[in-house]
Structure formats: structure tokens, C-alpha cells
Design an enzyme around this catalytic site. Structure first.
Site, PDB file in Angstrom:
ATOM      1  N   ASP A   1       0.883  -1.310   0.076  1.00  0.00           N
ATOM      2  CA  ASP A   1       0.266  -0.035   0.101  1.00  0.00           C
ATOM      3  C   ASP A   1       0.982   1.163  -0.003  1.00  0.00           C
ATOM      4  O   ASP A   1       2.118   1.288   0.382  1.00  0.00           O
ATOM      5  CB  ASP A   1      -0.849   0.111   1.383  1.00  0.00           C
ATOM      6  CG  ASP A   1      -2.055  -1.043   1.175  1.00  0.00           C
ATOM      7  OD1 ASP A   1      -2.400  -1.463   0.039  1.00  0.00           O
ATOM      8  OD2 ASP A   1      -2.434  -1.292   2.386  1.00  0.00           O
TER       9      ASP A   1
ATOM     10  N   ASP B   1      -4.424  -2.686   5.057  1.00  0.00           N
ATOM     11  CA  ASP B   1      -5.102  -2.433   6.276  1.00  0.00           C
ATOM     12  C   ASP B   1      -6.620  -2.329   6.310  1.00  0.00           C
ATOM     13  O   ASP B   1      -7.096  -2.244   7.526  1.00  0.00           O
ATOM     14  CB  ASP B   1      -4.516  -0.839   6.430  1.00  0.00           C
ATOM     15  CG  ASP B   1      -4.957  -0.101   5.130  1.00  0.00           C
ATOM     16  OD1 ASP B   1      -5.771  -0.465   4.428  1.00  0.00           O
ATOM     17  OD2 ASP B   1      -4.492   1.134   5.067  1.00  0.00           O
TER      18      ASP B   1
ATOM     19  N   ASP C   1      -9.181  -6.016   2.427  1.00  0.00           N
ATOM     20  CA  ASP C   1      -7.900  -6.470   2.185  1.00  0.00           C
ATOM     21  C   ASP C   1      -7.888  -7.928   2.653  1.00  0.00           C
ATOM     22  O   ASP C   1      -6.823  -8.696   2.232  1.00  0.00           O
ATOM     23  CB  ASP C   1      -6.648  -5.716   2.845  1.00  0.00           C
ATOM     24  CG  ASP C   1      -6.609  -4.332   1.953  1.00  0.00           C
ATOM     25  OD1 ASP C   1      -6.956  -4.215   0.799  1.00  0.00           O
ATOM     26  OD2 ASP C   1      -6.148  -3.235   2.684  1.00  0.00           O
TER      27      ASP C   1
END
Length: 1203
Positions: free
Chosen positions: A465, A785, A789
Site C-alpha cells: 500500500d 489495512d 484486504d
């Protein structure tokens, strides 16, 4: 209603006296929490009046929460219990000793030793040796012969030592894993309001009466009743088995249960039940009671159905009915099925485990064959020599003596197997992983699954990310476009028309989660603290920079007064809030990604604050002249808009209608600086052969700019930066199905995936892992997070969850939690993973050298001299050195930066490289040459009596003592050589940094001196002179010199060398293999992974045992997770009703037809989600629309990810 187990309720008089101080008892609240939906609403209304009345009875404020007075908190714990589920009672040391005694090999050795012990006291009648041949000591050595029992006694003593060491190791390992679990428990905190302040409180400290702030992604730690909620949806499948998300509202279903996941929205609840009194705790108690009953029945040997126990539980109290969905089948058949189901579908082993399993099975087979041959040759040699060549008759009185000989042969054969089979491997893996996990905590890696540690060493790709991982996750508005003016710096309040300033302030303050706040800095002169969603904190900081007070705005419009909230999710990609205007009508504030918001706007505010048309041409110009320049500087662009409804109230379910014709207020550019240490970390990854890809929801220009700053992209690179839509267009066919061939053309060049959804991330990860292009299959690590996900984190070889910004759902799906959310911690995890791999290889290099030499020496000695030069007790000592001590020494080497200067091993690279094979064979040649020289010529070289073909009970000889001593010292110095496995010359590099290694080598040497000089008959040793010691030491040091000779030989020139320990693409163990033993699988996991190292594998069933060791070790840490707090209880797979379904969905490839159906379901879900009822719980009631949703664990299921 009675309590399922008497100790659950506080029964002392103090608790009873306190109970009267509250307006409701523990039992009242437990009964209330058993109810659902309309029944619960009716009960609350009839008996309490309202949720506020329940709060009043519990002496808590819905807004301020509890005061936090320690005496009050302790009183609540006495009356309503602690938020803790008692851990399962650990096994006592004596139980562990009894378990260690169950090992088949030890039992064989014990029986053989006892027979040897008994028969050693037998003497043939007549007192003449010739009766039974030359098999006992000479008459003048009768005194020595009387001590023939010592070898048997020594073996028994060795077994006892092994058993106690095993039990102690088992106890310490369980203690260590409990410590790891308690660390994980301490990391779990929840947002609680106390004294009007929102604080993060450890889950175990939550009490009844606390006001908990609930947000998306949370795993609820206790039962509670909703006080206020915004679009709150809960996944209750862990308790009820229902896969559809349940919408929670004050008027329809306000009951929130522990162990369930918040999938969307936010709210506040009053805690009504904790620990063993919560719904999860009650189920746990009932299941625990049933387990105890089952255990007792097993002990008594009764074969009764478990359904009887369940029926008893149901008659005990109605709470048992709550767990019916967990046990839909009944009777004996259902129990059998549940046991199989609990083991899950085929489990894919980690890369290292797969390679070790194959290698260990091969070595085990070879060792078994050698041990059988040794015993057969010894017996044949004895029979032929005595009854054919010397033509002796088998006399009845000599039978015990012959049996004693056969027992001796058998013991030699078993000891050959003890040395041959690499039972030290599980210990080496366990020690290396446990050591690494402990050290990784200091490097901000909290490892949840042990095998993830070594898997990281093989990582070839990292999908990271952006926000918080590569960047600092500290959002600051640095540019703004307001009223036709592009401000490169924050404008002054006087520069903006008053009505525009009011709209900006109100839209930001009201249309953001009220949990997002800016707090004063902890240190004087520091930066203000950002709490909550960091993007919203950046916008609130913008309000503060405009010299406005966001708290004052929120005080005027408290959360309870908000008419309706459309929370952010991956379908909307925006957040909106509806409020009533004082003059009548409604106003909708909306914020989201700038491109998406501008498409919804047909008007815009001008310089004077007036509303003017906003045409397509104007939008294109704005994108080109404002948004793209901001994005190219790495800024996130957020659009802010509003719309008024002055006439008739619209249909709030029709979101497409509501969110059109908006008025654009402003576009702001938010800076999130790249972490200063990230570029260097990414360079290390590149040098280590790891490809870093950035997956983000940001604009492609923003993503490209950040990727360039990080070093993921460099000018001139021919790599792809794609948006999610373009990515899907390239990889899908006309039917919308992902094609691996198309994906294989995209992912090797892809470096940035922007505007991506969690589904895109899952597709990318799955595609890379499943790809077969290139020499090695990819090993992928992923960071995540958000709630959404989960599928990608589960699919990845290693899933990293953010410890600070990550949701509980993401953490539960992960293998490692980054406690600092920092990318550099991932690089450290790679280093530790490679270090584990190297540690295992070092141990293998050392152990296989010992294996080869010891087995050949024992086998050859048996064939030529009718005895093994290394006695049974000596072999056990050698085994202890190379298993216990060597694994401790070599598995605790600290990592160095040199680990990141070579490419990943990959899935298929063998454990034993050609260089290692050169080292193993080279040192084996040296050791065998020395040992055979000493065995057959040592007596002449040292001018001492020969120890070859000694009678059965003869005393120890100096000759064989020198052989044993030299052999051990060669292993000791070869242990130093084994520190390097890549052909390095300096084997002492960094040795002083490893105190454990130095301690083990010196300690082993000291023990060897004691064994030789003091050990005497039990160890078949006798004292050596100083000169003999010096020669032994000189030969041992020769190992180091010989190692330099071997390292000087180029590996490439040795064409005949083969590699060993290859791994297949996917190592799997079927359910059939799992079911080979009828012992409870969960109970075996900890025992196998930790005990087998010292007491030896089952040498008769070597293949099966070794496979099971490494299979069960995969889940060893799960056994250690004795649920300390209720927060982690429902994460256990045995209590998840849909576990098998979800696992099979993630682990098996979809058929095209199934994939197509899933996508159709997904499109239906997306379409209907948009039109579903989103009315705020405090607002008017609206019709509820049924949602067609896919399974919650489905990769296609869309939940929310923050803007």
C-alpha cells in the site's frame, strides 16, 4: 436459567452485595443478550424503557461514559465479570514426561536396554568361556566382566535424560508461545469513552457499562446494545453461520455480539456482557465443558455419542440453542464429519517445510535401510562365524548369551538409525523461528504464523500500500482550488467570501467521522496529534489553518442530530452526510476523490461565492490545470461539494439521484510525505532481487509521483503504471473473466496500480502467485489495512497488516503485523526470513556430514569387526551434540546485511546447494579417512592394545576411546566450518557476536573432556594421556584447515555433484494422510513440532512420522493460542462455521463458470448496495432492501477502504 459451569458467576457475598447497587443483574443482562432483532427491541421497551434507561441503571453516561474510578471498575468486575476467557490449563511437567515416554524409538531402546541389563548378569554354567565361544571376557578380567550391566544401565539413563530434556523443552516452548500470545493480546485495544475522552483501552480491561466506539473493521470484544449508529453493518457469520451482513439500527436490531466483525459504518454501544458471560464466552464454556466430558469418557473407554452431551447442554439452559448453527449435524456421524472438517481442506505447506519434508523422508529411508542391513550383517556374521565356520552346536544354556549378543546387535542397529534420521530438523526449525520471532518483535514485526517468517526469505515480490506504509500517513492540506483561484499555499480567511468559508468549514467538520480529531502535541513544540482517519484529520487541520474551530461546529451539530450518513465504501468511493437546515429542507455534504466528485457536479462556486454553471469543458480544464499538476507533485486531491433539497423530501435510497447536480465547493491537495527511510529500503529490495509494486486507491499521477520519490520507478524505466479500470480491461476477456495468459503479459512490467479496489489487489496477487512464466514461481508478500484486504492477505504467501492503521479484520487475515506501519520493517522481515533459511541450511550441512560419517563407520565397523566402533551410549551423545546443541548454536546466528545482497532462493531451489554438497562430501572424506585409519591402525600408531573384536563384556579400551574422542572433536570443529554455506573463506566472521554459539562449542568441549576422563564404563571410555589428547585435538583442528582446502576448490569444476532437497511447486497433504493417527490433531501439533527433536522420530515409520512433523509444525502456534481475552477467541478456526467454505474458496481455483457466476453476483451486489436503505438509525424509517451478497470471505466481496 442456570449457568453452564458453576465457577462462571461471582458467587461470593461481596459481589452479591454490590449487585444490588445496579438496576439490573448479571442474569438479566445475559437473558437480554440472548434475544435478537424485534424480540430484543420489545424486551428493552417492556422491561427497561429504552437503551438510555439501561445506561442509567448501569450508572453510565451514553455521551461521557464511565468515570474511570478504580473502585467503580473493580466493583463492576466483581459483579459482571472480567473481559477474559480463562486459558486452557497447561499440561503439568509430569504429563509432558509421560508424553515423551510414548515415543516408539525410546520404547524400543528401553526394552533392548532392559533385556541387555537382565542378560548381562547371566553366566553360562561350568565357568568356561569355550562352552559358548569367545563371547565373554577372559577369566583374569572377571571383575571387569561383572560390570557388563553398565551399558544397559547407561542406555536407560540416557533415555531418562532425553525424556526429561524433552519434557523441559516442551514446557519452555509452551511457555514461550503463551508469552507470544499474551503479547498479541496486549496489542489488541479498543476505542472506549471514559470521562468524556476517547481512549484506546486493552480489551481485557473493558467492563460492563463502558461506552465503546464502534467503527468499520473492528472485531467486537464484548456484547453490547447500540446507542447510536451510522449505516452500521455486522458480519455475524462467526456466531450464527449467516453470511449476509446484518444491518444494526436502534429500532430494529440493536444487539451487538462479541466476536463479530463490523463491515461498514460506525456507532456507539453500551457494553452489557463481557468474558465468559458474553455470547462468545457462553459458547466457549459449553464447548469446553463438552471437551472435558469427552476426555473423561475417552479415559474410561466409553464409546458414546457426543450428541448426548449436546442435548444435556441444551436442557441445562437456553443459551445452548445459540450455538445450534455451529453444530447443524447430530449424532456420531456428525462428530466424525466435524472432526474431519475442522482439519480443513488440503493445507498448502510453506516452501521450506515442503523441501525439508522431501529431504527428511529420503534421509529417513536411507537410514532405515542402513540400520536394517547393519543388524542383518551382524547377525549373519555371528551365526556364520560360530555355527558354520567354528561348527559349534547351539546349547540351551548358551541361549541367553546368544540372545544378549542379538540384543547388542539390535541396539547397534537402532543407534545407527538414531544417528541417521534427521530428527534434529524440527528442533532447528523451531529454535530458528522462535529466536527470529522474538528478535523480529524488536524490529516491529509481530509474527502471528511462524512459517510466515521463513517464507519471507523467499519473497520475490512485495505488493505494498502507499498510505502509511511508504508514506508517513500524516496528511496536510498544502494547496487548494476555491472559487476559481488555485492557492499554492493555505489562503487567509479574509481572502475567502464568508459564505464560502462557512460551507468549507461545515462540509469538512460535519461530513467526517466524529472520531477523527486533532489533539494538542504530546511535547511542546511538536506537531499536533492526528487521531482517527488521517485524510479527515488533514482536512480538519485545513479548517484549523483557516482559523476556525471544528469542535464548535460539531457541538452545534452533534452526531445524534445528523439526519443520515452514507459511509465510505469501495463502491461509493465517497462519504456524504445529510442534515436538516434550520429554515427547512435538507443539505447534503459530500467529499471524495476529486475526479469522481467533479463528475457529479454541474455547478461551482465563483470568487464572490455565487453559484455558476460547471460544464464538461470547465471540468476538463480543471482536471488539466489544477488536479493533474497537484497529482504530479504527489498530492492527493479531494473534492468537496454540497447540494440543497428545499422542496419535497427525496428518496434517500436512490443514491444516483441524490448525488447528481452537486455544487463544487473546493478541491484540496493533501500532502503525505514519503518516509525518509523508504527509498533506501526499496533499493535494498532491488539489490536483493525483490520487485516492489505499489497498489493504491490514489490518482495515477499522484501514485506515479510517489513511486518515483520512493524509487519504485526511476526515469527511463519501461514499466507500467495502470489504473484499476485499465488493468481489468487488459486482463479480462469479453465475458469479464480473468485470463492468466493476459495477466502474464501485464504483471511482469507493472509497478504501480492506481485507483484500485481490493478486488483488483486480490486479482493481481492471485495472478502473480499462479503464474508459471519464468524459471521460478513467484513468492508474494502483500500489505493491507482495510476490511476488504482480507482476501488478498489470505491469498498472499505472507500477508502484512498495519498495526496502527489496520482494521481488526485485516489483522486477523494477516501472517505478520507491522507494529509501526513502516515499509522498512518488511525489509527487516525479509532479512530475518533469509536468515532462517540459512540457519536451517547450516544445520543441514553440519548434520548430514555427521550422518554420513557415523552411519558408514557404524555399518563398516559392524561388517568388518562385528562391532560398531562407536558404542550405543556414545552414539546417543553424538546425536545429542548434532541435534540439540548444534541446532541451538547454528539456528541462532544473527542476520547480516550480506543476506540482502543475493537473489531470493525461490520455491524450487534446493535446500542443499552444490557448494553445500561439496562441503558435506569433502568433510565426510576427511573424517572417514581419519576414523578408519584410527580404527584399523590406531593401536599401532599409538602403541596401545587393539579394541577390535573385544569380548562382550570387556572393559573400555584406549584405542576406541581415541576413535570416539577424535570423532567428536572433528564434529565440534566442523560446526565452526558449518557457519558458512556459500563458500566463504573466513568461517570465524562474526562468531564473537553470537554468544550462544561460543557457549555451545565451549560447553560441548568441556562435557567431552568429562565424558572421556570421568565417564568411564557407562560411556565405554577410559582415561587418555596428554599426548593422546593433543593428537585428538590436532586432528580436530585439521577440520578447519581441510575446510580451507575444500573452499578453494571451484564448485563448478565438480560436475558430478548433485543438489538435494528440492521443493515442488505446491506441497500438499491430503486429508487421508492427516487421518493416519487417531490422536486429536490439535493436541498433536505442539507436541510434534517441539518434542521430536530430542527423543528421535519413529524409526520404524520414518516416512509417515517425518511428513507429519512438518505438516503439523505449520500450525504449531495455533495450539499455543489459549484464548486469554474474548477478543481473539472467535478467530480460532474450529469456531468459525464457514471456515471450510471460505478456505476452499480461497485455496482452490475457480472454474470459469463459477467465476462467472461470482462476478454476476458481485455486480448484482454492487448495484443493489447503491440502492439499499442507508437511513441513519436516528432518522426516519425507510423500507429495507434485501441485498444479494457474496460470501464475506469471497475475494469478490466489496467492503470499505478509507479514502
Amino acid at each position: 436459567m442456570t449457568n453452564p459451569s458453576g465457577h462462571n458467576l461471582p458467587a461470593n457475598s461481596v459481589a452479591e452485595s454490590y449487585e444490588g447497587e445496579f438496576g439490573c443483574t448479571l442474569m438479566d443482562l445475559r437473558k437480554l443478550m440472548e434475544l435478537r432483532a424485534a424480540d430484543a427491541v420489545t424486551q428493552i421497551s417492556a422491561h427497561y424503557g429504552s437503551v438510555q434507561e439501561i445506561c442509567a441503571r448501569l450508572k453510565t453516561s451514553p455521551v461521557e461514559g464511565l468515570s474511570g474510578n478504580p473502585a467503580d471498575l473493580e466493583k463492576r468486575r466483581l459483579v459482571f465479570g472480567k473481559n477474559m476467557i480463562p486459558p486452557k490449563k497447561p499440561k503439568t511437567f509430569l504429563e509432558l514426561v509421560w508424553e515423551a515416554l510414548q515415543d516408539v524409538t525410546l520404547i524400543i531402546l528401553e526394552i533392548a536396554a532392559i533385556i541387555s541389563l537382565v542378560l548381562s548378569f547371566y553366566r553360562p554354567p561350568g565357568g568356561e568361556n569355550e562352552i559358548c565361544g569367545h563371547i565373554v571376557s577372559n577369566p583374569e578380567e572377571d571383575e571387569e566382566g561383572e560390570t557388563g550391566w553398565i551399558e544397559g544401565a547407561a542406555i536407560l539413563a540416557s533415555v531418562i535424560i532425553v525424556v526429561f530434556v524433552t519434557a523441559f523443552n516442551d514446557w519452555s516452548k509452551e511457555k514461550q508461545f503463551r508469552g507470544l500470545q499474551s503479547r498479541i493480546e496486549l496489542e489488541q485495544k479498543f476505542s472506549i469513552i471514559r470521562n468524556g475522552q476517547l481512549i484506546q483501552l486493552p480489551v481485557a480491561e473493558i467492563v460492563v457499562g463502558d461506552i465503546a466506539q464502534v467503527k468499520y473493521g473492528d472485531l467486537l470484544p464484548a456484547d453490547g446494545i447500540l446507542i447510536q449508529g451510522n449505516d452500521l453493518k455486522i458480519d455475524e457469520s462467526s456466531l450464527t453461520g449467516e453470511s449476509d451482513h446484518v444491518k444494526k439500527t436502534l429500532d430494529k436490531d440493536p444487539m451487538l455480539l462479541s466476536g463479530t466483525h463490523v463491515m461498514e459504518g460506525s456507532g456507539r454501544m453500551v457494553v452489557t456482557a463481557v468474558g465468559i458471560n458474553s455470547q462468545t464466552g457462553i459458547i466457549f464454556t459449553l464447548l469446553g465443558a463438552n471437551e472435558e466430558e469427552d476426555d473423561e469418557k475417552k479415559k474410561k473407554g466409553k464409546k458414546q455419542g457426543v450428541s448426548e452431551n449436546r442435548n444435556k447442554a441444551k436442557t441445562q439452559d437456553g443459551v445452548a440453542l445459540e450455538i445450534q448453527p455451529l453444530n447443524s449435524q447430530e449424532g456420531l456421524d456428525s462428530e466424525e464429519k466435524e472432526k474431519k472438517a475442522s482439519k480443513g481442506p488440503k493445507k498448502e505447506k510453506s516452501v521450506l517445510q515442503g523441501k525439508l519434508t522431501r529431504l527428511a523422508v529420503q534421509i529417513g529411508k536411507a537410514g532405515l535401510i542402513m540400520s536394517i542391513l547393519t543388524v542383518l550383517i551382524l547377525i549373519l556374521y555371528f551365526v556364520v562365524d560360530n555355527f558354520v565356520i567354528q561348527r559349534r552346536a547351539w546349547l540351551p544354556e548358551c541361549t541367553p548369551v546368544y540372545i544378549q549378543y542379538f540384543v547388542k546387535f539390535f541396539i547397534i542397529g537402532v543407534t545407527v538409525l538414531v544417528v541417521a534420521v534427521p530428527e534434529g530438523l524440527p528442533l532447528a526449525v523451531t529454535i530458528s523461528l522462535a529466536y527470529s520471532v522474538k528478535k523480529m518483535m524488536k524490529d516491529n514485526n509481530l509474527v502471528r504464523h511462524l512459517d510466515a517468517c521463513e517464507t519471507m526469505g523467499n519473497a520475490t515480490a512485495i505488493c505494498s500500500d502507499k498510505t502509511g506504509t511508504l508514506t508517513m500517513n500524516r496528511m496536510t492540506v498544502v494547496q487548494a482550488y476555491i472559487g476559481g483561484t488555485h492557492y499554492r499555499q493555505i489562503p487567509k480567511p479574509d481572502d475567502l467570501p464568508p459564505n464560502v468559508l462557512d460551507l468549507i468549514v461545515n462540509s469538512i467538520c460535519i461530513n467526517s467521522a466524529y472520531t477523527s480529531k486533532i489533539l494538542p502535541p504530546e511535547k511542546e513544540g511538536g506537531l499536533p496529534r492526528q487521531v482517527g482517519n488521517k485524510t479527515e484529520c488533514g482536512l480538519l487541520g485545513f479548517v484549523t489553518d483557516l482559523k476556525q474551530d471544528y469542535q464548535a461546529v460539531r457541538s452545534e451539530m452533534p452526531e445524534e442530530k445528523l439526519f443520515k450518513v452514507y459511509t465510505f465504501n469501495s463502491v461509493r468511493k465517497s462519504m456524504s452526510t445529510v442534515i436538516r437546515k434550520p429554515e427547512g429542507g435538507f443539505r447534503v455534504f459530500s467529499k471524495g476523490a476529486s475526479e469522481i466528485m467533479l463528475r457529479k457536479c454541474d455547478r461551482i462556486l465563483n470568487k464572490e461565492g455565487g453559484i455558476v454553471p460547471f460544464k464538461t469543458k470547465d471540468r476538463d480544464n480543471m482536471v488539466r490545470n489544477v488536479i493533474e499538476p497537484m497529482a504530479s507533485e504527489g498530492l492527493r486531491t479531494i473534492g468537496i461539494a454540497y447540494r440543497d433539497f428545499d422542496g419535497e423530501e427525496p428518496s434517500w435510497e436512490n443514491e444516483n439521484e441524490i448525488f447528481t447536480g452537486l455544487v463544487c465547493i473546493a478541491v484540496v491537495g493533501i500532502e503525505d510525505p514519503v518516509r525518509p527511510e523508504v527509498p533506501d529500503a526499496i533499493n535494498k529490495c532491488k539489490r536483493a532481487g525483490i520487485t516492489v509494486r505499489m497498489v493504491t486507491g490514489d490518482n495515477v499521477n499522484t501514485a506515479r509521483a510517489i513511486a518515483t520519490k520512493c524509487g519504485i520507478l526511476t526515469p527511463g524505466d519501461d514499466f507500467l503504471c495502470l489504473e484499476g479500470k485499465e488493468f481489468n480491461r487488459l486482463i479480462r476477456n469479453e465475458k469479464g473473466e480473468v485470463e492468466q495468459e493476459k495477466l502474464d503479459k501485464v504483471w511482469p512490467r507493472l509497478r504501480v496500480l492506481a485507483r484500485s479496489s481490493p478486488t483488483d489487489k486480490h486479482t493481481l496477487v492471485k495472478g502473480i502467485i499462479d503464474s508459471n512464466i519464468g524459471e521460478q514461481r513467484q513468492v508474494v508478500a502483500v500489505t493491507g489495512d482495510g476490511t476488504n484486504d482480507g482476501p488478498a492477505l489470505k491469498k498472499a504467501d505472507v500477508g502484512f497488516a498495519m498495526g496502527i492503521a489496520g482494521t481488526d479484520v485485516a489483522k486477523e487475515a494477516s501472517d505478520i503485523i507491522l507494529t509501526d506501519d513502516n515499509f522498512t520493517s518488511i525489509v527487516k522481515a525479509v532479512m530475518w526470513g533469509r536468515n532462517v533459511y540459512d540457519s536451517i541450511s547450516k544445520f543441514l550441512q553440519f548434520q548430514l556430514t555427521v550422518n554420513v560419517v557415523a552411519v558408514i563407520v557404524a555399518f563398516s565397523g559392524a561388517c568388518i569387526t562385528q562391532d560398531s566402533p562407536l558404542k550405543a551410549v556414545q552414539m546417543l551423545w553424538v546425536n545429542l551434540i548434532m541435534d540439540t546443541f548444534a541446532s541451538l548454536a547454528l539456528a541462532t546466528e544473527p542476520p547480516t546485511d550480506s543476506l540482502l545482497r543475493r537473489r531470493p532462493y525461490g520455491r524450487n531451489k534446493p535446500l542443499i546447494s552444490r557448494t553445500m554438497m561439496k562441503n558435506i562430501l569433502g568433510h565426510a572424506v576427511y573424517q572417514l579417512g581419519i576414523v578408519f585409519l584410527l580404527v584399523f591402525a590406531g593401536d599401532k600408531l599409538f602403541d596401545i592394545d587393539s579394541g577390535r573384536k573385544a569380548p562382550l563384556n570387556s572393559p573400555p579400551s584406549q584405542h576406541y576411546t581415541i576413535v570416539f574422542n577424535t570423532f567428536v572433536l572433528m564434529q565440534l570443529f566442523n560446526e565452526i566450518n558449518s557457519r558458512k554455506i556459500h563458500g566463504e573463506k573466513n568461517v570465524f566472521a562474526g562468531v564473537y557476536r553470537n554468544i550462544i554459539f561460543c557457549s555451545v562449542v565451549l560447553g560441548t568441549f568441556f562435557c567431552q573432556i568429562l565424558i572421556v576422563e570421568v565417564g568411564g564404563k557407562p560411556f565405554s571410555c577410559t582415561n587418555l594421556t596428554m599426548e593422546q589428547w593433543m593428537w585428538c585435538l590436532f586432528i580436530g583442528i585439521g577440520e578447519l584447515l581441510w575446510g580451507q582446502v575444500i573452499s578453494a576448490i571451484p564448485t563448478k569444476s565438480l560436475k558430478f555433484l548433485k543438489e538435494a532437497g528440492h521443493g515442488s511447486d505446491k506441497e500438499e497433504i491430503s486429508k487421508d494422510a492427516e487421518g493416519l493417527e487417531e490422536i486429536d490433531h490439535a493436541e498433536m501439533e505442539l507436541r510434534r513440532g517441539q518434542i521430536l527433536w530430542v527423543r528421535g522420530l519413529n524409526r520404524i515409520q520414518t516416512q509417515i512420522r517425518v511428513v507429519k512433523v512438518f505438516h503439523s509444525f505449520r500450525d504449531v502456534i495455533h495450539k499455543s493460542k489459549n484464548q486469554v481475552s474474548i477478543h481473539s477467541f472467535m478467530t480460532q478456526p474450529e469456531y468459525a462455521a464457514d471456515d471450510e467454505m471460505s478456505q476452499s474458496f480461497l485455496n482452490q481455483e475457480e472454474s470459469p463458470s463459477l467465476a462467472s457466476k461470482s462476478r454476476i453476483t458481485k455486480r448484482l451486489s454492487d448495484a443493489e448496495t447503491v440502492s439499499q436503505n442507508n437511513t441513519n438509525n436516528n432518522a426516519v424509517d425507510c423500507h429495507q432492501v434485501q441485498i444479494v451478497a457474496s460470501h464475506p470471505n469471497s475475494p469478490l466481496q466489496s467492503q470499505e477502504t478509507p479514502v
